[in-house]
Design an enzyme around this catalytic site. Structure first.
Site, PDB file in Angstrom:
ATOM      1  N   LEU A  25       0.836  -1.201   0.000  1.00 28.23           N
ATOM      2  CA  LEU A  25       0.000   0.000   0.000  1.00 28.23           C
ATOM      3  C   LEU A  25       0.869   1.249   0.000  1.00 28.23           C
ATOM      4  O   LEU A  25       1.956   1.252   0.576  1.00 28.23           O
ATOM      5  CB  LEU A  25      -0.864   0.032   1.276  1.00 28.23           C
ATOM      6  CG  LEU A  25      -1.881  -1.080   1.471  1.00 28.23           C
ATOM      7  CD1 LEU A  25      -2.513  -0.953   2.856  1.00 28.23           C
ATOM      8  CD2 LEU A  25      -2.951  -1.013   0.384  1.00 28.23           C
ATOM      9  N   ASP A  67       2.414  -6.196   2.686  1.00 28.61           N
ATOM     10  CA  ASP A  67       2.980  -5.259   3.668  1.00 28.61           C
ATOM     11  C   ASP A  67       3.448  -5.951   4.950  1.00 28.61           C
ATOM     12  O   ASP A  67       3.721  -5.277   5.948  1.00 28.61           O
ATOM     13  CB  ASP A  67       1.925  -4.193   4.021  1.00 28.61           C
ATOM     14  CG  ASP A  67       1.760  -3.158   2.904  1.00 28.61           C
ATOM     15  OD1 ASP A  67       2.750  -2.502   2.567  1.00 28.61           O
ATOM     16  OD2 ASP A  67       0.638  -3.029   2.375  1.00 28.61           O
ATOM     17  N   GLU A  72       5.463  -4.026  12.821  1.00 26.46           N
ATOM     18  CA  GLU A  72       5.040  -3.183  13.940  1.00 26.46           C
ATOM     19  C   GLU A  72       3.536  -2.896  13.935  1.00 26.46           C
ATOM     20  O   GLU A  72       2.952  -2.634  14.987  1.00 26.46           O
ATOM     21  CB  GLU A  72       5.789  -1.848  13.867  1.00 26.46           C
ATOM     22  CG  GLU A  72       5.331  -0.829  14.884  1.00 26.46           C
ATOM     23  CD  GLU A  72       6.064   0.476  14.726  1.00 26.46           C
ATOM     24  OE1 GLU A  72       6.912   0.733  15.580  1.00 26.46           O
ATOM     25  OE2 GLU A  72       5.815   1.222  13.773  1.00 26.46           O
ATOM     26  N   ARG A  92      -4.374  -5.690   5.177  1.00 20.70           N
ATOM     27  CA  ARG A  92      -3.405  -6.038   6.214  1.00 20.70           C
ATOM     28  C   ARG A  92      -4.047  -6.741   7.407  1.00 20.70           C
ATOM     29  O   ARG A  92      -3.339  -7.183   8.313  1.00 20.70           O
ATOM     30  CB  ARG A  92      -2.669  -4.772   6.676  1.00 20.70           C
ATOM     31  CG  ARG A  92      -1.945  -4.047   5.554  1.00 20.70           C
ATOM     32  CD  ARG A  92      -0.873  -3.131   6.082  1.00 20.70           C
ATOM     33  NE  ARG A  92       0.110  -3.890   6.841  1.00 20.70           N
ATOM     34  CZ  ARG A  92       1.090  -3.344   7.557  1.00 20.70           C
ATOM     35  NH1 ARG A  92       1.214  -2.033   7.594  1.00 20.70           N
ATOM     36  NH2 ARG A  92       1.942  -4.101   8.224  1.00 20.70           N
ATOM     37  N   HIS A 169       1.000   7.286   9.632  1.00 22.24           N
ATOM     38  CA  HIS A 169       0.946   6.898  11.048  1.00 22.24           C
ATOM     39  C   HIS A 169       1.543   8.000  11.925  1.00 22.24           C
ATOM     40  O   HIS A 169       2.430   8.734  11.474  1.00 22.24           O
ATOM     41  CB  HIS A 169       1.770   5.619  11.280  1.00 22.24           C
ATOM     42  CG  HIS A 169       1.127   4.368  10.771  1.00 22.24           C
ATOM     43  ND1 HIS A 169       1.752   3.531   9.874  1.00 22.24           N
ATOM     44  CD2 HIS A 169      -0.072   3.807  11.047  1.00 22.24           C
ATOM     45  CE1 HIS A 169       0.949   2.504   9.622  1.00 22.24           C
ATOM     46  NE2 HIS A 169      -0.161   2.648  10.316  1.00 22.24           N
ATOM     47  N   ILE A 250       6.919   2.470  -0.200  1.00 26.66           N
ATOM     48  CA  ILE A 250       5.558   2.049   0.194  1.00 26.66           C
ATOM     49  C   ILE A 250       5.259   2.534   1.621  1.00 26.66           C
ATOM     50  O   ILE A 250       4.649   1.832   2.421  1.00 26.66           O
ATOM     51  CB  ILE A 250       5.337   0.523   0.016  1.00 26.66           C
ATOM     52  CG1 ILE A 250       6.476  -0.306   0.626  1.00 26.66           C
ATOM     53  CG2 ILE A 250       5.164   0.175  -1.439  1.00 26.66           C
ATOM     54  CD1 ILE A 250       6.179  -1.818   0.656  1.00 26.66           C
ATOM     55  N   CYS A 256       8.735   0.514  11.723  1.00 23.64           N
ATOM     56  CA  CYS A 256       7.761  -0.526  11.356  1.00 23.64           C
ATOM     57  C   CYS A 256       8.381  -1.870  11.020  1.00 23.64           C
ATOM     58  O   CYS A 256       7.668  -2.868  10.956  1.00 23.64           O
ATOM     59  CB  CYS A 256       6.856  -0.056  10.230  1.00 23.64           C
ATOM     60  SG  CYS A 256       7.567   1.104   9.116  1.00 23.64           S
TER      61      CYS A 256
HETATM   62  C1  CIR Z   1       0.996   0.490   4.800  1.00 21.96           C
HETATM   63  O1  CIR Z   1       0.462   1.398   4.157  1.00 21.96           O
HETATM   64  O2  CIR Z   1       0.402  -0.088   5.709  1.00 21.96           O
HETATM   65  C2  CIR Z   1       2.412   0.084   4.470  1.00 21.96           C
HETATM   66  N1  CIR Z   1       2.632   0.217   3.088  1.00 21.96           N
HETATM   67  C3  CIR Z   1       3.410   0.901   5.262  1.00 21.96           C
HETATM   68  C4  CIR Z   1       3.318   0.677   6.728  1.00 21.96           C
HETATM   69  C5  CIR Z   1       4.318   1.440   7.498  1.00 21.96           C
HETATM   70  N2  CIR Z   1       4.178   1.196   8.874  1.00 21.96           N
HETATM   71  C6  CIR Z   1       4.454   2.083   9.821  1.00 21.96           C
HETATM   72  O3  CIR Z   1       4.758   3.235   9.530  1.00 21.96           O
HETATM   73  N3  CIR Z   1       4.301   1.702  11.076  1.00 21.96           N
END
Ligand code: CIR
Length: 263
Positions: A25, A67, A72, A92, A169, A250, A256
């Site tokens: 994502l 993902d 995290e 997810r 986030h 991404i 994370c």
């Molecule tokens: C998402 O959009 O969920 C992933 N592509 C990226 C997640 C990053 N996670 C984070 O910053 N804790």
């Protein structure tokens, strides 16, 4: 309450990126990450964690969840307990059950959100005494309410804050430097959400460096942010840098890609 529990860790858990990271994502249209380069950066990340004196556990890749390298988000570690969350993105959601399976042999205690709300770990910044939780497109009040009772059982006060608009986030824009000090983008810092903490603001143009992590004596920073590195070194921190350009394609950062905890 244990002293320095926000950054003294014995172990980490990460997951290898799969080839499906190309389907990860992302908020903006960006080129796909290159799986081979992502893996190389991930190897460097694990090596850096090792240098920061933790035992690293690396789970196998999970192609079905593009993902899932971002471990995290479906789990929150509180001391030696893993709390299985409810990730707010549809694609997810299934990562939570997969992580629960993988973490069972590692953690003494597993707790779980079972309600209808949503919480992504990326929206939670733990200090020694507090959980700062950013409401976002992935984390809602219902989820936070359920999580709050688990947090208070682990002696964390909950501070509900807001993830800035357009930011994925809460922790995309901040990271913990020590028990009293937070590194943050100017926009987030000036929203007033860190009252009671010292704040070091990210230098102009280096906002993408904000998602750093403190692991034992080291502050781990994404490479390519020289002004930030210098600022942190001048402030007395031991800084280790690691590339994370593929994850950034991404919307991923350093926090994370690991769960950090003490067994
Ligand atoms: C998402 O959009 O969920 C992933 N592509 C990226 C997640 C990053 N996670 C984070 O910053 N804790």
């Amino acid at each position: 309450m244990k002293g320095n529990r926000s950054y003294r860790f014995s172990h980490t858990v990460s997951r290898r990126p799969g080839n499906s990271v190309v389907d990860g994502l992302r908020a903006a249209t960006r080129t796909d990450p290159v799986p081979k380069l992502f893996q190389q950066e991930h190897d460097a990340y694990i090596a850096t964690l090792k240098k920061a004196s933790v035992s690293t556990i690396v789970l196998p890749k999970l192609e079905v969840f593009p993902d899932s390298v971002f471990v995290e988000d479906p789990v929150l570690c509180l001391d030696n307990t893993a709390v299985i969350l409810r990730p707010g993105a549809k694609s997810r959601f299934g990562e939570a059950a997969a992580m629960e399976n993988d973490l069972k042999p590692i953690f003494d205690r597993i707790e779980k959100l079972t309600g209808n709300g949503f919480v992504d770990g990326g929206d939670i910044l733990l200090t020694d005494t507090e959980a700062l939780i950013g409401l976002s497109d992935r984390t809602n009040s219902e989820g936070v309410e359920e999580l709050s009772s688990i947090l208070s059982a682990h002696e964390y006060e909950v501070r509900i804050v807001h993830t800035p608009a357009g930011v994925l986030h809460f922790k995309s824009d901040c990271g913990l430097l020590d028990s009293e000090t937070i590194f943050s983008t100017k926009v987030l810092a000036r929203s007033g959400c860190f009252e009671g903490y010292n704040v070091i603001e990210a230098p102009e143009g280096e906002e993408a460096a904000a998602n750093l992590i403190r692991v034992n004596d080291a502050v781990i920073l994404r490479s390519g942010f020289e002004k930030t590195k210098q600022l942190l070194e001048e402030s007395g921190y031991l800084v280790m840098t690691v590339p994370a350009d593929e994850a950034a394609k991404i919307d991923g950062g350093l926090s994370c890609m690991s769960l950090r905890f003490s067994l």
